[in-house]
Design a protein around this motif. Sequence first.
Motif, mmCIF file in Angstrom:
data_model
loop_
_atom_site.group_PDB
_atom_site.id
_atom_site.type_symbol
_atom_site.label_atom_id
_atom_site.label_comp_id
_atom_site.label_asym_id
_atom_site.label_seq_id
_atom_site.Cartn_x
_atom_site.Cartn_y
_atom_site.Cartn_z
ATOM 1 N N ARG A 184 39.719 48.197 35.331
ATOM 2 C CA ARG A 184 40.282 47.368 34.925
ATOM 3 C C ARG A 184 41.396 46.651 35.353
ATOM 4 N NH1 ARG A 184 36.922 48.265 29.410
ATOM 5 N NH2 ARG A 184 36.039 49.985 29.904
ATOM 6 N N VAL A 207 33.016 44.348 33.124
ATOM 7 C CA VAL A 207 33.773 45.952 33.093
ATOM 8 C C VAL A 207 32.767 46.918 32.901
ATOM 9 C CG1 VAL A 207 35.536 46.032 32.674
ATOM 10 C CG2 VAL A 207 34.256 46.300 30.767
ATOM 11 N N SER A 252 36.302 40.483 30.411
ATOM 12 C CA SER A 252 36.760 40.861 31.192
ATOM 13 C C SER A 252 36.107 41.793 32.664
ATOM 14 C CB SER A 252 37.672 42.574 31.168
ATOM 15 O OG SER A 252 39.065 42.162 30.293
#
Length: 101
Positions: free
Chosen positions: A98, A17, A87
């Motif tokens: 996201r 991310v 992530s």
Amino acid sequence: MRAIVGQGRFAVNILGVRGQEISQLFASREGQGKFDQVGWEPGEVTGMPLLQATVAHAECELTGTVEAGDHTVLLGRIVGGAVSEQSPLAYWRGDYARLTP
């Protein structure tokens, strides 16, 4: 694409991310030396560049190509890789996003 076909191998790097700047750098059409601007190391199996800002990567041997309109799709057999629990960065409909569980 010619470089990948010539080498017969490639790596797929999945950014985390926090990798938006790196994504924009590699998506730009500007010049050479993009790997000089980011941290990376050679893959253990193929020697292809693995970015340090990834949450996953796959080292691949090229197994074929498929012409698809104005694109060439590269097919590869995964010969090495790793994944973390972080992530991944997502890009959808012209913007970064996201992924949520």
